[in-house]
Design a protein around this motif. Structure first.
Motif, short mmCIF file in Angstrom:
data_model
loop_
_atom_site.label_atom_id
_atom_site.label_comp_id
_atom_site.label_asym_id
_atom_site.label_seq_id
_atom_site.Cartn_x
_atom_site.Cartn_y
_atom_site.Cartn_z
N LYS A 9 38.23 -16.22 -47.16
CA LYS A 9 38.16 -17.64 -46.84
C LYS A 9 39.08 -17.98 -45.67
O LYS A 9 40.08 -17.32 -45.43
CB LYS A 9 38.63 -18.47 -48.05
CG LYS A 9 37.56 -18.74 -49.09
CD LYS A 9 38.16 -19.56 -50.19
CE LYS A 9 37.27 -20.49 -50.92
NZ LYS A 9 36.20 -21.15 -50.29
N CYS A 10 38.72 -19.05 -44.99
CA CYS A 10 39.54 -19.58 -43.91
C CYS A 10 40.68 -20.41 -44.52
O CYS A 10 40.44 -21.25 -45.38
CB CYS A 10 38.69 -20.45 -43.00
SG CYS A 10 39.63 -21.31 -41.72
N GLY A 11 41.91 -20.18 -44.07
CA GLY A 11 43.04 -20.93 -44.58
C GLY A 11 43.11 -22.34 -44.04
O GLY A 11 43.85 -23.18 -44.54
N HIS A 12 42.32 -22.64 -43.01
CA HIS A 12 42.35 -23.97 -42.41
C HIS A 12 41.30 -24.89 -43.02
O HIS A 12 41.61 -25.98 -43.48
CB HIS A 12 42.13 -23.85 -40.90
CG HIS A 12 42.10 -25.18 -40.20
ND1 HIS A 12 43.22 -25.97 -40.05
CD2 HIS A 12 41.08 -25.87 -39.64
CE1 HIS A 12 42.89 -27.08 -39.43
NE2 HIS A 12 41.60 -27.05 -39.17
N CYS A 13 40.02 -24.45 -43.04
CA CYS A 13 38.94 -25.34 -43.51
C CYS A 13 38.33 -24.88 -44.84
O CYS A 13 37.45 -25.54 -45.36
CB CYS A 13 37.85 -25.46 -42.45
SG CYS A 13 36.86 -23.97 -42.22
N LEU A 14 38.81 -23.76 -45.40
CA LEU A 14 38.38 -23.23 -46.70
C LEU A 14 36.92 -22.78 -46.72
O LEU A 14 36.34 -22.60 -47.80
CB LEU A 14 38.63 -24.25 -47.82
CG LEU A 14 40.10 -24.58 -48.07
CD1 LEU A 14 40.23 -25.60 -49.20
CD2 LEU A 14 40.89 -23.32 -48.41
N THR A 15 36.30 -22.57 -45.56
CA THR A 15 34.95 -22.01 -45.53
C THR A 15 35.00 -20.56 -46.01
O THR A 15 35.90 -19.82 -45.65
CB THR A 15 34.39 -22.05 -44.10
OG1 THR A 15 34.20 -23.41 -43.72
CG2 THR A 15 33.06 -21.31 -43.99
N SER A 16 34.02 -20.17 -46.85
CA SER A 16 33.93 -18.79 -47.31
C SER A 16 33.17 -17.97 -46.29
O SER A 16 31.99 -18.22 -46.03
CB SER A 16 33.20 -18.72 -48.66
OG SER A 16 33.97 -19.32 -49.68
N ALA A 17 33.84 -16.97 -45.68
CA ALA A 17 33.17 -16.08 -44.75
C ALA A 17 32.38 -15.02 -45.52
O ALA A 17 31.31 -14.59 -45.08
CB ALA A 17 34.18 -15.42 -43.81
N ARG A 18 32.90 -14.58 -46.67
CA ARG A 18 32.21 -13.60 -47.52
C ARG A 18 32.53 -13.91 -48.97
O ARG A 18 33.63 -14.33 -49.30
CB ARG A 18 32.68 -12.17 -47.21
CG ARG A 18 32.13 -11.58 -45.93
CD ARG A 18 32.34 -10.08 -45.87
NE ARG A 18 33.73 -9.68 -45.86
CZ ARG A 18 34.48 -9.65 -44.75
NH1 ARG A 18 33.96 -10.00 -43.61
NH2 ARG A 18 35.74 -9.29 -44.82
N ARG A 19 31.56 -13.68 -49.86
CA ARG A 19 31.77 -13.81 -51.30
C ARG A 19 31.06 -12.65 -51.98
O ARG A 19 29.85 -12.49 -51.81
CB ARG A 19 31.21 -15.13 -51.83
CG ARG A 19 31.89 -16.37 -51.30
CD ARG A 19 31.25 -17.63 -51.83
NE ARG A 19 31.49 -17.82 -53.25
CZ ARG A 19 32.54 -18.49 -53.75
NH1 ARG A 19 33.39 -19.04 -52.93
NH2 ARG A 19 32.70 -18.60 -55.04
N THR A 20 31.78 -11.83 -52.73
CA THR A 20 31.16 -10.73 -53.46
C THR A 20 31.69 -10.75 -54.89
O THR A 20 32.84 -11.13 -55.13
CB THR A 20 31.49 -9.37 -52.82
OG1 THR A 20 32.90 -9.26 -52.65
CG2 THR A 20 30.83 -9.22 -51.45
N PRO A 21 30.86 -10.34 -55.87
CA PRO A 21 31.34 -10.30 -57.26
C PRO A 21 32.55 -9.40 -57.39
O PRO A 21 32.60 -8.31 -56.81
CB PRO A 21 30.14 -9.74 -58.03
CG PRO A 21 28.95 -10.02 -57.17
CD PRO A 21 29.47 -9.93 -55.75
N ALA A 22 33.55 -9.84 -58.15
CA ALA A 22 34.77 -9.06 -58.35
C ALA A 22 34.75 -8.41 -59.72
O ALA A 22 33.81 -8.57 -60.50
CB ALA A 22 35.99 -9.96 -58.19
N HIS A 23 35.82 -7.67 -60.02
CA HIS A 23 36.01 -7.09 -61.35
C HIS A 23 35.92 -8.21 -62.39
O HIS A 23 36.30 -9.34 -62.12
CB HIS A 23 37.39 -6.42 -61.38
CG HIS A 23 37.71 -5.73 -62.66
ND1 HIS A 23 38.36 -6.36 -63.70
CD2 HIS A 23 37.44 -4.47 -63.10
CE1 HIS A 23 38.50 -5.51 -64.71
NE2 HIS A 23 37.95 -4.35 -64.36
#
Ligand SMILES: [Zn+2]
Length: 69
Positions: free
Chosen positions: A43-57
């Motif tokens: 995620k971007c620390g400025h605008c909180l846009t998610s650049a990537r999202r993948t399922p985690a443990h």
């Protein structure tokens, strides 16, 4: 009376690259939990846009001893 434990800090790892929305080089990766379970996000620390999202443990940052065998 029960005490509410203090919030646990989220460790965010800096990632190379620019935000796809605002263009700033403030991307970090970490795990978040939501209605679909734990997700590993960049995620971007400025605008909180998610650049990537993948399922985690399934337990996110929590590791059980049995998973280390
Ligand atoms: Zn941004």
């Amino acid at each position: 009376m029960s005490q509410i434990p203090p919030p646990r800090p989220v460790e965010r790892t800096p990632v190379d690259g620019d935000c796809p929305a605002c263009g700033r080089a403030e991307l970090t990766e970490y795990d978040v939990v939501g209605e679909t379970g734990w997700t590993h996000v960049v995620k971007c620390g400025h605008c909180l846009t998610s650049a990537r999202r993948t399922p985690a443990h399934r337990l996110g940052p929590i590791t059980l001893l049995v998973d280390q065998l």
